[in-house]
Write a protein that holds these residues in place. Structure first.
Motif, PDB file in Angstrom:
ATOM      1  N   GLU A  18      20.039   4.947  47.022  1.00 42.30           N
ATOM      2  CA  GLU A  18      19.391   4.551  48.269  1.00 42.30           C
ATOM      3  C   GLU A  18      18.273   5.545  48.551  1.00 42.30           C
ATOM      4  O   GLU A  18      18.360   6.709  48.187  1.00 42.30           O
ATOM      5  CB  GLU A  18      20.397   4.587  49.416  1.00 42.30           C
ATOM      6  CG  GLU A  18      21.502   3.578  49.307  1.00 42.30           C
ATOM      7  CD  GLU A  18      22.452   3.674  50.482  1.00 42.30           C
ATOM      8  OE1 GLU A  18      22.013   4.044  51.592  1.00 42.30           O
ATOM      9  OE2 GLU A  18      23.637   3.397  50.267  1.00 42.30           O
ATOM     10  N   ARG A  19      17.254   5.063  49.214  1.00 41.51           N
ATOM     11  CA  ARG A  19      16.140   5.950  49.544  1.00 41.51           C
ATOM     12  C   ARG A  19      15.873   5.948  51.043  1.00 41.51           C
ATOM     13  O   ARG A  19      15.980   4.933  51.701  1.00 41.51           O
ATOM     14  CB  ARG A  19      14.883   5.525  48.796  1.00 41.51           C
ATOM     15  CG  ARG A  19      15.039   5.723  47.305  1.00 41.51           C
ATOM     16  CD  ARG A  19      13.731   5.505  46.608  1.00 41.51           C
ATOM     17  NE  ARG A  19      13.889   5.638  45.185  1.00 41.51           N
ATOM     18  CZ  ARG A  19      13.562   6.715  44.498  1.00 41.51           C
ATOM     19  NH1 ARG A  19      13.052   7.757  45.111  1.00 41.51           N
ATOM     20  NH2 ARG A  19      13.738   6.760  43.204  1.00 41.51           N
ATOM     21  N   HIS A  20      15.530   7.118  51.526  1.00 44.87           N
ATOM     22  CA  HIS A  20      15.093   7.308  52.903  1.00 44.87           C
ATOM     23  C   HIS A  20      13.612   6.970  53.003  1.00 44.87           C
ATOM     24  O   HIS A  20      12.942   6.770  51.998  1.00 44.87           O
ATOM     25  CB  HIS A  20      15.262   8.786  53.285  1.00 44.87           C
ATOM     26  CG  HIS A  20      16.443   9.061  54.142  1.00 44.87           C
ATOM     27  ND1 HIS A  20      17.719   9.000  53.669  1.00 44.87           N
ATOM     28  CD2 HIS A  20      16.524   9.410  55.444  1.00 44.87           C
ATOM     29  CE1 HIS A  20      18.544   9.317  54.651  1.00 44.87           C
ATOM     30  NE2 HIS A  20      17.850   9.566  55.727  1.00 44.87           N
ATOM     31  N   ARG A  21      13.124   7.015  54.220  1.00 43.21           N
ATOM     32  CA  ARG A  21      11.676   6.901  54.391  1.00 43.21           C
ATOM     33  C   ARG A  21      11.013   8.000  53.588  1.00 43.21           C
ATOM     34  O   ARG A  21      11.536   9.092  53.466  1.00 43.21           O
ATOM     35  CB  ARG A  21      11.294   7.043  55.861  1.00 43.21           C
ATOM     36  CG  ARG A  21      11.680   5.823  56.681  1.00 43.21           C
ATOM     37  CD  ARG A  21      11.320   6.033  58.112  1.00 43.21           C
ATOM     38  NE  ARG A  21      12.292   7.005  58.654  1.00 43.21           N
ATOM     39  CZ  ARG A  21      12.122   7.702  59.752  1.00 43.21           C
ATOM     40  NH1 ARG A  21      11.040   7.577  60.454  1.00 43.21           N
ATOM     41  NH2 ARG A  21      13.040   8.536  60.162  1.00 43.21           N
ATOM     42  N   GLY A  22       9.881   7.707  53.026  1.00 44.17           N
ATOM     43  CA  GLY A  22       9.175   8.694  52.228  1.00 44.17           C
ATOM     44  C   GLY A  22       9.676   8.791  50.798  1.00 44.17           C
ATOM     45  O   GLY A  22       9.245   9.654  50.054  1.00 44.17           O
ATOM     46  N   GLY A  23      10.628   7.929  50.412  1.00 41.69           N
ATOM     47  CA  GLY A  23      11.106   7.916  49.038  1.00 41.69           C
ATOM     48  C   GLY A  23      12.174   8.944  48.711  1.00 41.69           C
ATOM     49  O   GLY A  23      12.605   9.051  47.567  1.00 41.69           O
ATOM     50  N   GLU A  24      12.625   9.708  49.696  1.00 37.65           N
ATOM     51  CA  GLU A  24      13.656  10.728  49.452  1.00 37.65           C
ATOM     52  C   GLU A  24      14.973  10.060  49.076  1.00 37.65           C
ATOM     53  O   GLU A  24      15.411   9.121  49.726  1.00 37.65           O
ATOM     54  CB  GLU A  24      13.836  11.549  50.726  1.00 37.65           C
ATOM     55  CG  GLU A  24      14.791  12.687  50.607  1.00 37.65           C
ATOM     56  CD  GLU A  24      14.875  13.460  51.910  1.00 37.65           C
ATOM     57  OE1 GLU A  24      15.808  13.185  52.687  1.00 37.65           O
ATOM     58  OE2 GLU A  24      14.007  14.303  52.136  1.00 37.65           O
ATOM     59  N   ARG A  25      15.598  10.534  48.016  1.00 40.73           N
ATOM     60  CA  ARG A  25      16.866   9.964  47.559  1.00 40.73           C
ATOM     61  C   ARG A  25      18.005  10.339  48.501  1.00 40.73           C
ATOM     62  O   ARG A  25      18.041  11.427  49.034  1.00 40.73           O
ATOM     63  CB  ARG A  25      17.187  10.461  46.154  1.00 40.73           C
ATOM     64  CG  ARG A  25      16.344   9.828  45.099  1.00 40.73           C
ATOM     65  CD  ARG A  25      16.620  10.475  43.746  1.00 40.73           C
ATOM     66  NE  ARG A  25      16.045   9.722  42.664  1.00 40.73           N
ATOM     67  CZ  ARG A  25      14.777   9.808  42.292  1.00 40.73           C
ATOM     68  NH1 ARG A  25      13.964  10.622  42.918  1.00 40.73           N
ATOM     69  NH2 ARG A  25      14.333   9.086  41.289  1.00 40.73           N
TER      70      ARG A  25
END
Length: 65
Positions: A18-25
């Motif tokens: 899953e990824r957060h906003r900004g592409g952070e895993r």
């Protein structure tokens, strides 16, 4: 676990992250269970194809991976 290995497993579709906003895993409990299952399979000398088939079978049987 080296991130390079995790990225490889993501690349061959053994793992989905899953990824957060900004592409952070984002690594949750399900992700960590799946990593543990992959490691156990590798210890049993399964290849990536066999691991993929095993994980798919477990998912079809509604077993949490």
């Amino acid at each position: 676990m080296p991130t390079l290995v995790l990225r490889h497993w993501e690349g061959v579709a053994l793992l989905a992250v899953e990824r957060h906003r900004g592409g952070e895993r984002r690594y949750g409990a399900a992700y960590m269970r799946r990593v543990a299952m992959i490691l156990m399979g590798m210890e049993a000398r399964l290849g990536l194809r066999e691991l993929s088939q095993m994980l798919a079978s477990l998912a079809r049987c509604h077993i949490r991976t």
